[in-house]
Enzyme design. Structure first.
Site, PDB file in Angstrom:
ATOM      1  N   HIS A  70      31.378  40.066  44.508  1.00 13.91           N
ATOM      2  CA  HIS A  70      32.295  39.899  42.663  1.00 13.91           C
ATOM      3  C   HIS A  70      33.556  38.803  43.217  1.00 13.91           C
ATOM      4  O   HIS A  70      34.542  39.343  43.677  1.00 13.91           O
ATOM      5  CB  HIS A  70      33.136  41.524  42.695  1.00 13.91           C
ATOM      6  CG  HIS A  70      33.892  41.796  41.470  1.00 13.91           C
ATOM      7  ND1 HIS A  70      33.868  43.023  40.636  1.00 13.91           N
ATOM      8  CD2 HIS A  70      34.288  40.956  40.634  1.00 13.91           C
ATOM      9  CE1 HIS A  70      34.461  42.737  39.624  1.00 13.91           C
ATOM     10  NE2 HIS A  70      35.308  41.684  39.577  1.00 13.91           N
ATOM     11  N   HIS A  72      34.971  35.401  40.975  1.00  8.61           N
ATOM     12  CA  HIS A  72      35.337  35.063  39.351  1.00  8.61           C
ATOM     13  C   HIS A  72      35.225  33.458  40.350  1.00  8.61           C
ATOM     14  O   HIS A  72      34.733  32.759  38.953  1.00  8.61           O
ATOM     15  CB  HIS A  72      36.228  35.557  38.594  1.00  8.61           C
ATOM     16  CG  HIS A  72      36.267  36.820  37.661  1.00  8.61           C
ATOM     17  ND1 HIS A  72      34.571  37.044  37.173  1.00  8.61           N
ATOM     18  CD2 HIS A  72      36.952  38.344  38.399  1.00  8.61           C
ATOM     19  CE1 HIS A  72      34.836  38.417  37.373  1.00  8.61           C
ATOM     20  NE2 HIS A  72      36.198  38.992  37.689  1.00  8.61           N
ATOM     21  N   GLU A 140      30.474  41.405  34.999  1.00 12.38           N
ATOM     22  CA  GLU A 140      31.227  42.335  34.762  1.00 12.38           C
ATOM     23  C   GLU A 140      32.175  42.518  33.581  1.00 12.38           C
ATOM     24  O   GLU A 140      32.497  41.435  32.530  1.00 12.38           O
ATOM     25  CB  GLU A 140      33.226  41.685  35.191  1.00 12.38           C
ATOM     26  CG  GLU A 140      33.676  42.981  35.643  1.00 12.38           C
ATOM     27  CD  GLU A 140      34.838  43.043  36.518  1.00 12.38           C
ATOM     28  OE1 GLU A 140      35.590  44.174  36.490  1.00 12.38           O
ATOM     29  OE2 GLU A 140      35.234  41.779  37.055  1.00 12.38           O
ATOM     30  N   GLN A 152      40.793  41.834  31.193  1.00  8.99           N
ATOM     31  CA  GLN A 152      39.158  41.738  30.224  1.00  8.99           C
ATOM     32  C   GLN A 152      40.219  41.525  28.964  1.00  8.99           C
ATOM     33  O   GLN A 152      41.418  42.260  29.202  1.00  8.99           O
ATOM     34  CB  GLN A 152      38.621  42.525  30.123  1.00  8.99           C
ATOM     35  CG  GLN A 152      37.718  42.578  32.086  1.00  8.99           C
ATOM     36  CD  GLN A 152      36.815  41.642  31.964  1.00  8.99           C
ATOM     37  OE1 GLN A 152      36.407  41.064  31.778  1.00  8.99           O
ATOM     38  NE2 GLN A 152      36.255  41.728  33.688  1.00  8.99           N
ATOM     39  N   HIS A 225      35.975  48.350  41.806  1.00  4.89           N
ATOM     40  CA  HIS A 225      37.142  47.559  42.693  1.00  4.89           C
ATOM     41  C   HIS A 225      37.842  49.191  42.122  1.00  4.89           C
ATOM     42  O   HIS A 225      38.344  49.520  41.388  1.00  4.89           O
ATOM     43  CB  HIS A 225      38.167  46.210  41.778  1.00  4.89           C
ATOM     44  CG  HIS A 225      38.015  46.529  40.506  1.00  4.89           C
ATOM     45  ND1 HIS A 225      37.986  47.412  39.276  1.00  4.89           N
ATOM     46  CD2 HIS A 225      37.974  45.429  39.753  1.00  4.89           C
ATOM     47  CE1 HIS A 225      38.082  46.498  38.072  1.00  4.89           C
ATOM     48  NE2 HIS A 225      37.856  45.753  38.278  1.00  4.89           N
ATOM     49  N   ASP A 257      43.366  43.882  49.438  1.00  9.78           N
ATOM     50  CA  ASP A 257      44.332  42.343  49.817  1.00  9.78           C
ATOM     51  C   ASP A 257      45.812  43.456  49.795  1.00  9.78           C
ATOM     52  O   ASP A 257      46.707  42.528  50.182  1.00  9.78           O
ATOM     53  CB  ASP A 257      44.202  41.963  48.253  1.00  9.78           C
ATOM     54  CG  ASP A 257      44.780  42.395  47.331  1.00  9.78           C
ATOM     55  OD1 ASP A 257      44.742  43.671  47.470  1.00  9.78           O
ATOM     56  OD2 ASP A 257      44.832  41.906  45.950  1.00  9.78           O
ATOM     57  N   HIS A 260      45.894  45.269  45.355  1.00 12.69           N
ATOM     58  CA  HIS A 260      45.095  45.907  44.443  1.00 12.69           C
ATOM     59  C   HIS A 260      45.530  47.634  44.655  1.00 12.69           C
ATOM     60  O   HIS A 260      45.049  48.436  43.924  1.00 12.69           O
ATOM     61  CB  HIS A 260      44.014  45.794  44.257  1.00 12.69           C
ATOM     62  CG  HIS A 260      43.762  44.390  43.477  1.00 12.69           C
ATOM     63  ND1 HIS A 260      44.094  43.230  43.999  1.00 12.69           N
ATOM     64  CD2 HIS A 260      43.659  44.473  41.485  1.00 12.69           C
ATOM     65  CE1 HIS A 260      44.134  42.555  42.885  1.00 12.69           C
ATOM     66  NE2 HIS A 260      44.022  42.990  41.685  1.00 12.69           N
ATOM     67  N   ASP A 283      37.219  39.600  43.500  1.00  9.67           N
ATOM     68  CA  ASP A 283      37.515  39.612  42.645  1.00  9.67           C
ATOM     69  C   ASP A 283      38.724  38.467  42.763  1.00  9.67           C
ATOM     70  O   ASP A 283      39.524  38.238  41.541  1.00  9.67           O
ATOM     71  CB  ASP A 283      38.275  40.645  42.254  1.00  9.67           C
ATOM     72  CG  ASP A 283      38.207  41.101  40.757  1.00  9.67           C
ATOM     73  OD1 ASP A 283      37.662  40.604  39.794  1.00  9.67           O
ATOM     74  OD2 ASP A 283      39.098  42.073  40.576  1.00  9.67           O
ATOM     75  N   GLY A 318      42.711  39.627  38.662  1.00  4.01           N
ATOM     76  CA  GLY A 318      41.353  39.684  40.140  1.00  4.01           C
ATOM     77  C   GLY A 318      43.293  39.042  40.663  1.00  4.01           C
ATOM     78  O   GLY A 318      43.938  39.365  40.977  1.00  4.01           O
TER      79      GLY A 318
END
Length: 396
Positions: A70, A72, A140, A152, A225, A257, A260, A283, A318
């Site tokens: 996952h 981007h 996704e 999104q 996630h 990280d 998140h 992500d 992200g």
């Protein structure tokens, strides 16, 4: 000059993390793209009629190469840019952080933009010079829940339409599709994905425990996630997060990280799911590997500051995480040894997308996807399908 099938790579004096035990010291021999030997102590003598590169690991950790399911983008590029050069730049960046294979991941977008991105991924599949291999695509969205859209774009979130989804799945290289299962149209899409061998992850969703259970019964196998863009856990109303914790059929992606997900919640997740059911992901978006500042995500601006990427309203968009840092963070959060944690970076991902027969662990006959780490989890060497794609010792 030796051809690609006769090329040999021998790693000696390493801590070799096999599927069942750690060989310390150990050795591994790759020929062409495959692992052809490994064992304890010193390697046997090999004949000299083939080209062999020998790496003395000096006691460092030899693991399967990381697999990021996952992700981007990075270094100013994203999958949605529909740029082959951008994908290759991303692959080179990921290799520097121990990744041997990845799935370029789309954002929710118009059908035309999604098709352009997939067209580009299709043309770039496989090995990348000095980079991680492109293993397929991860879609996704756009079949998500607007109420949990996160970063999104809500303008393009829609229910699954068989005319659209059939054309997407017919392409044959989508390995993972993330959706919100609380809508009947999306639930039917799970059935189609399962028939085609495409893994389904539950994502950006307000699904209840019962709705998640129904999705699992249809074949959903993963949660996107963990704890993010889903309803939280309650002791009477379990919500999406409670279903993730309670249902053993579900693997859980984790953005480790510490932004998140709090480190203590990371520890809870691993304790609840076990080390065989958590998949470290990044992500990451285009700002990964770049300095703090403003970056574009579709038509919007994301500001990156102190390791967090956010939209103007504060929504996380992200990450700028890399897989080596994710491993370091999960080790610190859980206190578990590398001998227990390494599957979170490779084998669990390979199993999730149906590639564990040839990737995800150090075994004879599997692809020679390797990463050599020091005790601080710094990447010293990355090998993708038998080819050295990153060597820290040769960097200026």
């Amino acid at each position: 000059m030796a051809d690609s099938t006769s090329r040999r790579l021998l790693v000696t004096n390493a801590r070799v993390y096999g599927p069942d035990r750690v060989a310390e010291p150990g050795w591994l021999l790759a020929q062409g793209r495959q692992i052809v030997g490994l064992g304890y102590g010193r390697p046997p003598k090999f004949d000299d009629d083939r080209s062999t590169r020998t790496v003395d690991a000096t006691g460092r950790h030899l693991l399967p190469g990381f697999i990021d399911l996952h992700v981007h983008g990075a270094v100013g590029h994203e999958a949605m840019d529909a740029s082959a050069d951008g994908l290759r730049a991303m692959a080179r960046c990921f290799a520097r952080h121990g990744v041997s294979g990845f799935l370029p991941t789309t954002w929710t977008a118009s059908p035309e933009a999604t098709q352009r991105a997939l067209d580009t991924i299709a043309g770039a599949l496989g090995p990348v010079a000095k980079g991680a291999s492109i293993l397929g695509a991860h879609l996704e969205g756009p079949y998500l829940n607007v109420a949990k859209c996160g970063a999104q774009d809500p303008r393009y979130i829609r229910r699954a339409d068989p005319a659209e989804t059939t054309a997407l799945l017919d392409r044959g290289f989508i390995r993972l599709l993330a959706l919100a299962p609380e809508f009947a149209e999306n639930l039917r899409l799970i059935d189609d994905c399962v028939r085609r061998g495409v893994a389904v992850s539950i994502a950006h969703t307000s699904a209840t425990y019962e709705q998640v259970l129904e999705a699992v019964e249809h074949g959903a196998s993963q949660m996107t996630h963990a704890f993010n863009a889903m309803t939280g856990f309650g002791h009477r109303d379990l919500g999406t997060a409670g279903a993730m914790l309670a249902l053993p059929q579900l693997r859980a992606e984790l953005i480790a990280d510490t932004i998140h997900v709090h480190p203590a919640a990371m520890r809870v997740l691993v304790a609840a799911k076990g080390t065989a059911s958590v998949i470290l992901i990044t992500d990451a978006m285009r700002a990964a590997g770049m300095p703090d500042g403003d970056y574009r995500i579709d038509s919007r601006t994301v500001t990156v500051r102190d390791g967090a990427a956010r939209l103007p309203d504060g929504t996380l968009a992200g990450s700028v995480l890399t897989m080596d840092v994710a491993l370091r963070n999960i080790a610190a959060a859980t206190g578990l040894p590398l001998s227990e944690l390494w599957p979170l970076t490779s084998l669990n991902a390979a199993r999730a997308i149906g590639l564990s027969a040839r990737k995800g662990s150090l075994e004879v006959g599997k692809d020679a996807d390797l990463v050599l780490l020091d005790d601080e989890f710094n990447v010293l060497l990355t090998v993708a399908e038998g080819t050295v794609v990153y060597d820290a010792s040769s960097e200026s």
